[in-house]
Structures are given as C-alpha cells and as structure tokens.
Design a protein around this motif. Structure first.
Motif, PDB file in Angstrom:
ATOM      1  N   ASP A 125       0.841  -1.275   0.001  1.00  0.00           N
ATOM      2  CA  ASP A 125      -0.050   0.108  -0.045  1.00  0.00           C
ATOM      3  C   ASP A 125       0.689   1.262   0.116  1.00  0.00           C
ATOM      4  N   GLY A 126       2.103   1.302  -0.179  1.00  0.00           N
ATOM      5  CA  GLY A 126       3.092   2.148   0.064  1.00  0.00           C
ATOM      6  C   GLY A 126       3.366   3.099   1.138  1.00  0.00           C
ATOM      7  N   THR A 127       2.589   2.557   2.267  1.00  0.00           N
ATOM      8  CA  THR A 127       2.743   3.517   3.504  1.00  0.00           C
ATOM      9  C   THR A 127       4.246   3.137   4.144  1.00  0.00           C
ATOM     10  N   VAL A 128       4.621   4.535   4.583  1.00  0.00           N
ATOM     11  CA  VAL A 128       5.783   4.489   5.206  1.00  0.00           C
ATOM     12  C   VAL A 128       5.951   4.404   6.709  1.00  0.00           C
ATOM     13  N   HIS A 129       6.586   3.478   7.414  1.00  0.00           N
ATOM     14  CA  HIS A 129       6.470   3.237   8.720  1.00  0.00           C
ATOM     15  C   HIS A 129       7.894   3.618   9.389  1.00  0.00           C
ATOM     16  N   LEU A 130       7.797   4.092  10.495  1.00  0.00           N
ATOM     17  CA  LEU A 130       8.915   4.714  11.318  1.00  0.00           C
ATOM     18  C   LEU A 130       8.752   4.276  12.936  1.00  0.00           C
ATOM     19  N   ALA A 131      10.041   3.776  13.096  1.00  0.00           N
ATOM     20  CA  ALA A 131       9.986   3.117  14.354  1.00  0.00           C
ATOM     21  C   ALA A 131      11.686   3.596  15.001  1.00  0.00           C
ATOM     22  N   PHE A 132      11.452   4.236  16.095  1.00  0.00           N
ATOM     23  CA  PHE A 132      12.638   5.260  16.544  1.00  0.00           C
ATOM     24  C   PHE A 132      12.767   5.340  18.171  1.00  0.00           C
TER      25      PHE A 132
END
Length: 446
Positions: A125-132
């Motif tokens: 789905d092209g979503t960008v996921h960030l974990a930080f």
C-alpha cells in the motif's frame, strides 16, 4: 590476504584508485572482483545530531534497518536533526533532489546512539513506517496514511504499542518485506543480557502479533541479530549471536534458523523443525563456535543473495590468538570475517578478510550478480573503506576498491535494494562530528 576455513557444520570522479597493498598472487586473483566508480555524493543534511555515545551517532548504526532504502523508484533516508526531531527524506532516482519532512510533534531528548530511526515501506500500500527513539524503553512508532501526499500531515500520531501488545522495554526495531509484499517487524523485548526477539506483521492496514520467535530470557541471555531477511523464494533467514550479560565480551557463537511460513515455524540449518520459540543458544541452531572474550561485535550485518546463500559479516579476533577479556582492547585486534552458508549442502564457511574497524561495524550487501560489497569504517582513523569480492571466485578475491580520507564516523549503511536491483552502491555515511550526512553513489562493474 585471505585464509579459508570450512566446516560442516550518482556524475562523477574517475575510478577510485585501489589503495590496498596485497601480495602478487592475491593481486592477480583480485582482478575479477567488482570495481567501483564514484558517481557523486549528495548531502542529506548539515544539521544532524552530534551527540556521541558508544563510539557512534544516533544517525548511522549497523542495526538501523533501514536508515536508507529504495522502494518503487524512490530512495528514502531518515535522520535525527540537532534539535531532536525525526526527519524523513526521499528523492526520485536516479538523480532527483532530496525532499525532506521534519516531524516536529515529537522531540527526542536522547543522546543514546542506540535510539536510531528505522524505515519500513509497505510494498502493498506504499505506507511508510517509522520506529524510533528506544533503547530498553517504550516503543515509539508512526506510519503514513495510504495514498496520502508527501507531507508531514500524512503521518499519524506516535504510538506506543502494536496490535494491542504492551511494549514498555524494547530496542532494535527491524522492518523487512517478503517477496509477496508482506511487511514485518522484528524487535527485541527486554534488555542486554536478558531479552527475546518478537515478530509483528502488517496487512490490510493493521498489525498483528505473531509472537516470540527467539527466547533468551529463559536462559538469562539475549540474541543479537546480524540480520533477518527473505530470499527470493520467500524463505526467511535469521542469524544472531548471544550475549550472556550486558558486557560485550560475553558475545559468543553464530546461530542460524530459517522459516518457510513467514516466521510461524522455524527450522535449524539442516531443516529440522524447532520448538517455538527458538532457544537463543540452543545447540540445534549453533552453526559456528566462537567463545566469549573474542571481541565479537554484535549486530554487524547479513545479506541473502539471489541463490539463497546467506552471508554474514562479523568481526572478532583471529583463531589461535589469545582471548582478551576487555572488549575495547579486543576490538583493536578484531578483524572482519565473512561467513556464508551454501544452500545446497547447508555447509557453513568462514574466510578472514583481515581488515580492522575498532569499535565501528560494517555492512555487507550483494549486487544483481551476487558479487559482494563490504563498506566499513574505523572508529580510530575515520576512514571509510569499500571492498568487493566476486561470486565467480567463490568470494575469495576480496580487494579494497576505495578508501576515504579521515572524514567519516559511526557505521555506514548500504541501500541494499538499490544495489541488488540496479548495481548502484549507495552509502549513507555521517561525517566526523555528525552534523553532515553524505549519501555516496558508486557504479559497479565486474
């Protein structure tokens, strides 16, 4: 230059000069290894976070999977700025300018180099996921809305849990995608010397919890992943070392397991189904012995080539040299080592590359022809090195193809998908001091 040991068990400058001194026979062999030509260096930022801890920066750490990655013709990179804000940048390949988003609704006060930003992009789905921003503390995560324009408003709020699970003490998030587009996340729960690895899966706009897949707490230790990655056939490969305490000197051995059902079931090197969760230090998953006090660095790198061969980059003391109990001292003599698993025979192999890196860690990656590239820095000299080996030689013709001046620090990161699909070696590498982060691009030729 190299010794072999086997067990059953982007417009630019001229081609960089080869700077390594090698023996005559090794020079002849090295002619087959890939060369690299500098295409150009872009500046990602000049306002990166400058705090140093554990000899590194919050931008550019080996376990930052991924700090730079390419999906659908766009290259993405993430960094902390000096004010403590998450920045996400992208550019359209091959030569677009960086477009930067600064997410100012969350601010880190950390100076801990473990608190990196990791990127995951869902192929579906092209979503960008960030974990930080986590080192044995609360989970922080956010993602973009499917189909949203490239803007800060595309990103939802910071979340502290996934799939309803409590995540108060976690570190080392790692996103990775299966060939069918399924995005997954592995993360350590617990602390150094006492932790487990758990797995999550993203599908249909939400996350589900697949459970614990490596158990360390039952044995009062923790697994440190060298990597977790799918091959083209959809087999998921994980390699790790085990630490018995919070002291790096207690890192030991190389362990391996694989899964053919996206992490639901795991098998050992010979294909035997393992009890779940996998015992972190079980004899059934140990594939290469290496005792404590060998300066073995955790979480260096892993890559899987198109043939399904698993390659692991480690660094530790040479065999038949005295053990050293002080980790920092041992690292002065530790050398880079290439391990690989032949898929057909399941035999693991070892080759000492011989280059040192102090307290830094390198990255190993593969091009479309299954040639290997190792980019490594050195915490003492701040020199960045590119070395290559050809598949045709069985990865025996390792040669240094470029060495920088004393410019760089922390751990270099390779854009693995870009190299594997377009044969462009793209390297995320912070300069000394941390303010400036370069992205070097090199063409490759074998």
């Amino acid at each position: 230059m190299c010794g072999v040991k086997r067990s059953s068990r982007n417009v630019g400058a001229a081609l960089a000069a080869m700077l390594a001194t090698v023996a005559t026979t090794a020079t002849a062999a090295a002619a087959a290894s890939p060369t690299v030509t500098h295409l150009g260096t872009s500046v990602l930022t000049t306002s990166g976070r400058t705090a140093v801890s554990y000899s590194g920066l919050m931008n550019g750490e080996s376990f930052q999977q991924d700090g730079i990655t390419t999906v659908g013709g766009w290259q993405y990179a993430a960094f902390w700025d000096q004010s403590g804000y998450v920045n996400l940048s992208r550019r359209q390949l091959p030569s677009g300018a960086w477009q930067n988003l600064r997410l100012t609704d969350y601010r880190s006060t950390s100076t801990d180099s473990h608190n990196v930003i990791c990127i995951g992009v869902s192929p579906r789905d092209g979503t960008v996921h960030l974990a930080f921003d986590m080192h044995s503390n609360q989970f922080k995560y956010r993602r973009s809305t499917p189909g949203a324009a490239w803007s800060t408003s595309a990103f939802g709020p910071v979340q502290n849990s996934l799939a309803g699970t409590a995540m108060p003490t976690v570190t080392y998030p790692q996103f990775f995608a299966a060939p069918d587009g399924t995005l997954q996340l592995a993360i350590r729960t617990g602390v150094s010397g006492n932790g487990d690895e758990v797995l999550y899966e993203y599908a249909n706009g939400g996350w589900s919890y697949l459970g614990e897949f490596i158990d360390g707490t039952s044995y009062d230790n923790n697994p440190y992943l060298f990597g977790i990655e799918y091959d083209r056939a959809g087999v998921l490969h994980a390699t790790w070392t085990v630490r018995e305490t919070s002291n790096g000197s207690t890192n030991h051995d190389l362990f391996y397991a694989y899964s053919t059902d996206k992490g639901r079931t795991w098998r050992n090197n010979t294909g035997t189904v393992l009890p779940k969760p996998v015992a972190s230090n079980g004899t059934a998953v140990k594939v290469w012995p290496n005792s404590q006090n060998r300066g073995l660095m955790n979480q260096e790198s892993q890559v899987v080539d198109s043939a399904g061969t698993v390659h692991v980059l480690q660094s530790h003391l040479r065999a038949n040299t005295p053990s050293v109990t002080d980790f920092n001292t041992a690292r002065d003599s530790a050398v880079l080592v290439h391990y690989w698993r032949d898929k057909a025979s399941t035999v693991w192999n070892q080759r000492y590359l011989g280059w040192t890196e102090g307290l830094s860690r390198g990255d190993i990656a593969v091009d479309s022809r299954d040639n290997l590239y190792v980019v490594s820095g050195h915490s003492g000299t701040n020199v960045l090195q590119i070395a290559t080996a050809s598949k045709a030689s069985g990865w025996s013709d390792w040669a240094v193809r470029n060495r920088s001046g004393a410019l760089y620090m922390s751990d270099p990161l390779i854009d693995h998908p870009l190299l594997a699909t377009q044969n462009i070696l793209s390297i995320y590498t912070p300069r000394v001091g941390g303010s400036r982060i370069d992205v070097q691009n090199w063409s490759t030729a074998s």
